[in-house]
Design an enzyme around this catalytic site. Structure first.
Site, PDB file in Angstrom:
ATOM      1  N   ASP A 165      -4.478  11.406   2.520  1.00 46.72           N
ATOM      2  CA  ASP A 165      -4.912  12.802   2.484  1.00 46.72           C
ATOM      3  C   ASP A 165      -3.758  13.781   2.317  1.00 46.72           C
ATOM      4  OD1 ASP A 165      -3.684  12.533   4.878  1.00 46.72           O
ATOM      5  OD2 ASP A 165      -5.344  13.249   6.116  1.00 46.72           O
ATOM      6  N   ASN A 166      -2.592  13.283   1.852  1.00 47.99           N
ATOM      7  CA  ASN A 166      -1.511  14.256   1.649  1.00 47.99           C
ATOM      8  C   ASN A 166      -0.672  13.893   0.433  1.00 47.99           C
ATOM      9  OD1 ASN A 166       1.229  12.935   2.617  1.00 47.99           O
ATOM     10  ND2 ASN A 166      -0.400  12.214   3.969  1.00 47.99           N
TER      11      ASN A 166
ATOM     12  N   GLY B 196     -12.224   8.814   5.791  1.00 46.93           N
ATOM     13  CA  GLY B 196     -13.515   8.827   5.103  1.00 46.93           C
ATOM     14  C   GLY B 196     -13.521   7.990   3.837  1.00 46.93           C
TER      15      GLY B 196
ATOM     16  N   CYS C 273       6.394   7.570 -14.892  1.00 51.36           N
ATOM     17  CA  CYS C 273       5.714   6.812 -15.958  1.00 51.36           C
ATOM     18  C   CYS C 273       6.334   7.024 -17.342  1.00 51.36           C
ATOM     19  CB  CYS C 273       4.221   7.139 -15.996  1.00 51.36           C
ATOM     20  SG  CYS C 273       3.854   8.794 -16.603  1.00 51.36           S
TER      21      CYS C 273
ATOM     22  N   ARG D 186     -17.849  11.471   9.387  1.00 57.04           N
ATOM     23  CA  ARG D 186     -17.703  11.001   8.006  1.00 57.04           C
ATOM     24  C   ARG D 186     -16.977   9.661   7.894  1.00 57.04           C
ATOM     25  NH1 ARG D 186     -13.943  14.365   9.537  1.00 57.04           N
ATOM     26  NH2 ARG D 186     -11.770  14.005   8.999  1.00 57.04           N
TER      27      ARG D 186
ATOM     28  N   CYS E  87       8.406  12.533 -17.325  1.00 51.21           N
ATOM     29  CA  CYS E  87       7.969  12.123 -15.982  1.00 51.21           C
ATOM     30  C   CYS E  87       8.875  11.001 -15.507  1.00 51.21           C
ATOM     31  CB  CYS E  87       6.507  11.637 -16.009  1.00 51.21           C
ATOM     32  SG  CYS E  87       5.977  10.963 -14.408  1.00 51.21           S
TER      33      CYS E  87
ATOM     34  N   LYS F  39      -7.009   3.395  14.064  1.00 58.31           N
ATOM     35  CA  LYS F  39      -8.027   3.281  13.011  1.00 58.31           C
ATOM     36  C   LYS F  39      -8.001   1.940  12.286  1.00 58.31           C
ATOM     37  CE  LYS F  39      -8.815   8.096  11.813  1.00 58.31           C
ATOM     38  NZ  LYS F  39      -8.868   9.082  10.736  1.00 58.31           N
TER      39      LYS F  39
ATOM     40  N   CYS G  61       2.348  13.069 -12.919  1.00 54.18           N
ATOM     41  CA  CYS G  61       2.133  13.943 -14.078  1.00 54.18           C
ATOM     42  C   CYS G  61       1.112  15.023 -13.730  1.00 54.18           C
ATOM     43  CB  CYS G  61       1.608  13.143 -15.263  1.00 54.18           C
ATOM     44  SG  CYS G  61       2.762  11.970 -15.957  1.00 54.18           S
TER      45      CYS G  61
ATOM     46  N   CYS H  46      -8.906  18.268   4.689  1.00 52.41           N
ATOM     47  CA  CYS H  46     -10.088  18.385   5.555  1.00 52.41           C
ATOM     48  C   CYS H  46      -9.927  19.481   6.594  1.00 52.41           C
ATOM     49  CB  CYS H  46     -10.350  17.067   6.260  1.00 52.41           C
ATOM     50  SG  CYS H  46     -10.715  15.750   5.128  1.00 52.41           S
TER      51      CYS H  46
HETATM   52 ZN   LIG Z   1       3.827  10.304 -14.843  1.00 52.61          ZN
END
Ligand SMILES: [Zn+2]
Length: 248
Positions: A128-129, A39, A245, A71, A242, A84, A173, A185
Protein backbone atom coordinates in the site's frame (compact mmCIF):
# COMPACT_ATOMS: atom_id res chain seq x y z
CA UNK A 1 -0.24 -37.24 -11.34
CA UNK A 2 -3.17 -35.99 -9.29
CA UNK A 3 -4.41 -38.00 -6.34
CA UNK A 4 -8.04 -39.11 -6.05
CA UNK A 5 -8.59 -36.45 -3.40
CA UNK A 6 -7.12 -33.75 -5.63
CA UNK A 7 -9.49 -34.77 -8.44
CA UNK A 8 -12.39 -34.31 -6.07
CA UNK A 9 -11.13 -31.10 -4.47
CA UNK A 10 -10.42 -29.40 -7.79
CA UNK A 11 -13.20 -31.07 -9.78
CA UNK A 12 -15.05 -27.87 -10.63
CA UNK A 13 -12.05 -26.03 -12.04
CA UNK A 14 -10.95 -29.20 -13.88
CA UNK A 15 -14.25 -28.91 -15.77
CA UNK A 16 -13.31 -25.47 -17.08
CA UNK A 17 -12.26 -25.35 -20.71
CA UNK A 18 -8.48 -25.88 -21.11
CA UNK A 19 -8.04 -26.40 -17.38
CA UNK A 20 -6.91 -30.01 -17.37
CA UNK A 21 -4.80 -32.26 -15.16
CA UNK A 22 -1.58 -30.76 -16.54
CA UNK A 23 -2.79 -27.26 -15.65
CA UNK A 24 -3.63 -28.41 -12.12
CA UNK A 25 -0.23 -30.05 -11.78
CA UNK A 26 1.45 -26.82 -12.87
CA UNK A 27 -0.41 -24.96 -10.13
CA UNK A 28 0.65 -27.61 -7.65
CA UNK A 29 4.31 -27.08 -8.62
CA UNK A 30 4.11 -23.27 -8.44
CA UNK A 31 5.40 -20.87 -5.78
CA UNK A 32 3.88 -17.42 -5.37
CA UNK A 33 5.24 -14.57 -3.27
CA UNK A 34 2.41 -12.42 -1.91
CA UNK A 35 3.75 -9.20 -0.44
CA UNK A 36 1.19 -7.60 1.85
CA UNK A 37 -1.61 -9.49 3.60
CA UNK A 38 -4.17 -6.68 3.69
CA UNK A 39 -7.30 -6.40 1.55
CA UNK A 40 -5.50 -7.28 -1.70
CA UNK A 41 -3.46 -10.11 -0.22
CA UNK A 42 -6.44 -11.65 1.61
CA UNK A 43 -8.54 -11.70 -1.56
CA UNK A 44 -5.79 -13.09 -3.76
CA UNK A 45 -4.40 -15.61 -1.27
CA UNK A 46 -7.69 -17.32 -0.48
CA UNK A 47 -8.38 -18.11 -4.14
CA UNK A 48 -4.81 -19.19 -4.86
CA UNK A 49 -4.89 -21.48 -1.83
CA UNK A 50 -8.32 -22.85 -2.74
CA UNK A 51 -7.20 -23.47 -6.32
CA UNK A 52 -4.22 -25.54 -5.21
CA UNK A 53 -1.17 -23.34 -5.83
CA UNK A 54 1.49 -25.51 -4.18
CA UNK A 55 3.42 -22.93 -2.18
CA UNK A 56 2.33 -19.50 -1.01
CA UNK A 57 4.87 -17.23 0.67
CA UNK A 58 2.97 -14.47 2.47
CA UNK A 59 4.93 -11.48 3.72
CA UNK A 60 3.59 -8.94 6.21
CA UNK A 61 5.14 -7.56 9.39
CA UNK A 62 1.95 -5.80 10.50
CA UNK A 63 -0.56 -6.94 13.08
CA UNK A 64 -4.30 -7.26 12.51
CA UNK A 65 -6.21 -4.16 13.59
CA UNK A 66 -9.92 -4.02 14.34
CA UNK A 67 -10.33 -1.61 11.41
CA UNK A 68 -8.96 -4.29 9.04
CA UNK A 69 -11.83 -6.76 9.53
CA UNK A 70 -14.16 -4.75 7.26
CA UNK A 71 -12.15 -5.71 4.15
CA UNK A 72 -9.64 -8.43 5.09
CA UNK A 73 -11.76 -11.57 5.29
CA UNK A 74 -8.97 -13.97 6.29
CA UNK A 75 -9.00 -12.48 9.80
CA UNK A 76 -11.32 -13.00 12.72
CA UNK A 77 -11.89 -10.85 15.81
CA UNK A 78 -9.61 -13.23 17.73
CA UNK A 79 -6.74 -12.33 15.34
CA UNK A 80 -6.72 -8.63 16.32
CA UNK A 81 -3.24 -7.82 17.62
CA UNK A 82 -1.69 -10.89 15.98
CA UNK A 83 0.65 -10.87 13.00
CA UNK A 84 -1.10 -10.83 9.63
CA UNK A 85 1.17 -13.25 7.75
CA UNK A 86 0.86 -15.88 10.50
CA UNK A 87 -2.88 -15.35 10.96
CA UNK A 88 -3.46 -15.57 7.20
CA UNK A 89 -1.36 -18.75 6.98
CA UNK A 90 -3.36 -20.38 9.80
CA UNK A 91 -6.67 -19.54 8.16
CA UNK A 92 -5.57 -20.61 4.67
CA UNK A 93 -4.39 -23.99 5.94
CA UNK A 94 -7.88 -24.66 7.28
CA UNK A 95 -9.07 -24.06 3.70
CA UNK A 96 -6.45 -26.26 2.02
CA UNK A 97 -4.06 -28.33 4.13
CA UNK A 98 -2.59 -29.97 1.02
CA UNK A 99 -0.51 -26.91 0.10
CA UNK A 100 2.48 -25.25 1.72
CA UNK A 101 2.20 -21.78 3.22
CA UNK A 102 5.20 -19.86 4.51
CA UNK A 103 4.35 -16.82 6.64
CA UNK A 104 7.13 -14.23 6.43
CA UNK A 105 6.96 -11.81 9.36
CA UNK A 106 9.13 -9.17 7.71
CA UNK A 107 8.95 -5.81 6.08
CA UNK A 108 10.14 -6.03 2.47
CA UNK A 109 13.77 -4.98 1.96
CA UNK A 110 15.94 -5.27 -1.17
CA UNK A 111 18.07 -7.97 0.53
CA UNK A 112 15.04 -10.02 1.53
CA UNK A 113 13.52 -9.76 -1.94
CA UNK A 114 16.86 -10.76 -3.44
CA UNK A 115 16.88 -13.89 -1.29
CA UNK A 116 13.29 -14.83 -2.16
CA UNK A 117 13.22 -14.12 -5.90
CA UNK A 118 15.05 -17.28 -7.02
CA UNK A 119 12.56 -19.57 -5.23
CA UNK A 120 9.29 -18.05 -6.51
CA UNK A 121 7.65 -18.12 -9.94
CA UNK A 122 5.70 -14.87 -9.71
CA UNK A 123 5.12 -11.97 -7.33
CA UNK A 124 1.85 -10.40 -6.25
CA UNK A 125 2.35 -6.82 -5.07
CA UNK A 126 -0.42 -6.38 -2.50
CA UNK A 127 1.26 -3.51 -0.64
CA UNK A 128 0.00 0.00 0.00
CA UNK A 129 2.91 2.40 -0.42
CA UNK A 130 4.95 3.72 -3.32
CA UNK A 131 8.51 3.14 -2.00
CA UNK A 132 7.79 -0.58 -1.40
CA UNK A 133 6.06 -0.92 -4.76
CA UNK A 134 9.07 0.58 -6.54
CA UNK A 135 11.41 -1.74 -4.61
CA UNK A 136 9.34 -4.77 -5.65
CA UNK A 137 9.24 -3.56 -9.27
CA UNK A 138 13.03 -3.26 -9.30
CA UNK A 139 13.52 -6.75 -7.82
CA UNK A 140 11.05 -8.30 -10.29
CA UNK A 141 12.90 -6.76 -13.22
CA UNK A 142 16.32 -7.66 -11.91
CA UNK A 143 15.30 -11.29 -11.38
CA UNK A 144 13.07 -11.45 -14.45
CA UNK A 145 9.89 -12.41 -12.58
CA UNK A 146 6.33 -11.62 -13.70
CA UNK A 147 4.69 -9.11 -11.38
CA UNK A 148 0.96 -8.77 -10.71
CA UNK A 149 0.15 -5.47 -9.01
CA UNK A 150 -3.09 -4.60 -7.25
CA UNK A 151 -4.08 -1.30 -5.68
CA UNK A 152 -7.24 0.27 -4.32
CA UNK A 153 -8.41 3.39 -2.54
CA UNK A 154 -11.78 5.06 -2.20
CA UNK A 155 -14.00 3.72 -4.97
CA UNK A 156 -11.11 2.92 -7.34
CA UNK A 157 -9.20 -0.30 -7.90
CA UNK A 158 -6.18 -0.91 -10.15
CA UNK A 159 -4.57 -3.96 -11.67
CA UNK A 160 -1.32 -4.22 -13.67
CA UNK A 161 0.53 -7.28 -14.99
CA UNK A 162 4.19 -6.67 -15.85
CA UNK A 163 6.59 -9.01 -17.59
CA UNK A 164 10.26 -7.96 -17.64
CA UNK A 165 10.56 -9.82 -20.98
CA UNK A 166 8.01 -7.63 -22.74
CA UNK A 167 8.54 -4.20 -24.21
CA UNK A 168 6.04 -2.24 -22.14
CA UNK A 169 6.83 0.24 -19.38
CA UNK A 170 7.28 -0.80 -15.74
CA UNK A 171 5.90 0.55 -12.46
CA UNK A 172 8.74 3.08 -12.28
CA UNK A 173 7.69 4.38 -15.71
CA UNK A 174 4.21 4.97 -14.32
CA UNK A 175 5.14 6.45 -10.94
CA UNK A 176 8.42 8.17 -10.09
CA UNK A 177 9.83 8.02 -6.53
CA UNK A 178 9.24 11.74 -5.88
CA UNK A 179 5.60 11.41 -6.80
CA UNK A 180 3.39 11.50 -3.75
CA UNK A 181 -0.07 10.31 -4.63
CA UNK A 182 -1.30 10.53 -1.04
CA UNK A 183 -3.91 7.94 -1.96
CA UNK A 184 -4.19 5.20 0.58
CA UNK A 185 -6.76 3.67 2.86
CA UNK A 186 -6.03 6.17 5.61
CA UNK A 187 -6.66 9.26 3.49
CA UNK A 188 -9.21 8.01 0.94
CA UNK A 189 -10.94 5.19 2.82
CA UNK A 190 -11.74 1.94 1.05
CA UNK A 191 -14.73 -0.31 0.43
CA UNK A 192 -14.16 -4.03 0.96
CA UNK A 193 -15.54 -5.23 -2.38
CA UNK A 194 -13.49 -2.63 -4.29
CA UNK A 195 -10.16 -3.83 -2.90
CA UNK A 196 -11.29 -7.46 -3.32
CA UNK A 197 -11.94 -6.81 -7.02
CA UNK A 198 -8.28 -5.83 -7.51
CA UNK A 199 -7.08 -8.81 -5.44
CA UNK A 200 -9.28 -11.17 -7.43
CA UNK A 201 -7.84 -9.81 -10.69
CA UNK A 202 -4.37 -10.59 -9.32
CA UNK A 203 -5.43 -14.12 -8.37
CA UNK A 204 -7.17 -14.77 -11.70
CA UNK A 205 -4.24 -13.54 -13.79
CA UNK A 206 -1.86 -15.60 -11.63
CA UNK A 207 -3.96 -18.76 -12.07
CA UNK A 208 -4.09 -18.36 -15.85
CA UNK A 209 -0.38 -17.64 -16.05
CA UNK A 210 0.82 -20.38 -13.70
CA UNK A 211 -1.40 -23.04 -15.28
CA UNK A 212 -0.14 -21.89 -18.69
CA UNK A 213 -3.63 -21.67 -20.16
CA UNK A 214 -3.60 -17.93 -20.76
CA UNK A 215 -1.26 -14.96 -20.42
CA UNK A 216 -2.49 -11.60 -19.19
CA UNK A 217 -2.29 -8.54 -21.39
CA UNK A 218 1.07 -7.32 -20.12
CA UNK A 219 1.81 -3.66 -19.45
CA UNK A 220 -1.78 -2.43 -19.18
CA UNK A 221 -3.11 -0.30 -16.35
CA UNK A 222 -6.66 -1.49 -15.58
CA UNK A 223 -8.69 0.96 -13.49
CA UNK A 224 -12.02 0.01 -11.94
CA UNK A 225 -14.45 2.73 -10.88
CA UNK A 226 -16.78 1.26 -8.28
CA UNK A 227 -19.32 4.09 -8.54
CA UNK A 228 -19.71 3.53 -12.28
CA UNK A 229 -19.07 -0.22 -12.08
CA UNK A 230 -16.74 0.20 -15.05
CA UNK A 231 -13.21 -0.77 -16.02
CA UNK A 232 -10.91 1.41 -18.14
CA UNK A 233 -7.62 0.29 -19.64
CA UNK A 234 -4.47 2.21 -20.55
CA UNK A 235 -1.19 1.06 -22.07
CA UNK A 236 1.92 1.77 -19.95
CA UNK A 237 4.57 3.18 -22.30
CA UNK A 238 8.26 2.81 -21.56
CA UNK A 239 9.65 6.04 -20.11
CA UNK A 240 12.81 7.24 -21.85
CA UNK A 241 15.88 6.37 -19.74
CA UNK A 242 13.93 4.40 -17.14
CA UNK A 243 16.62 3.01 -14.86
CA UNK A 244 14.63 -0.20 -14.28
CA UNK A 245 13.28 -1.31 -17.63
CA UNK A 246 15.23 0.82 -20.12
CA UNK A 247 17.88 -0.75 -22.41
CA UNK A 248 17.39 -4.29 -21.21
ZN1 LIG B 1 10.40 1.42 -16.51
Amino acid sequence: MLTKEMYQRYSRQLLVEQFDETAQQRLHNASVLIIGAGGLGCAAAQYLAGSGVGHLLIMDHDNVDLSNLQRQPLYREADVGKNKAESAARQLLTLNSEIRISPLVYQATPALLEALMPVVDIILDCTDNLPTRLMINEAAYYFDKPLFIGAASGNLAQFIALSPRQRHGCYACLYSPDQHTGNNCLTQGILGPVVAIAGNYQALAALYYLSNINTPEWGQLHVFDGMKMQWSQYAIPKRANCSICGDR
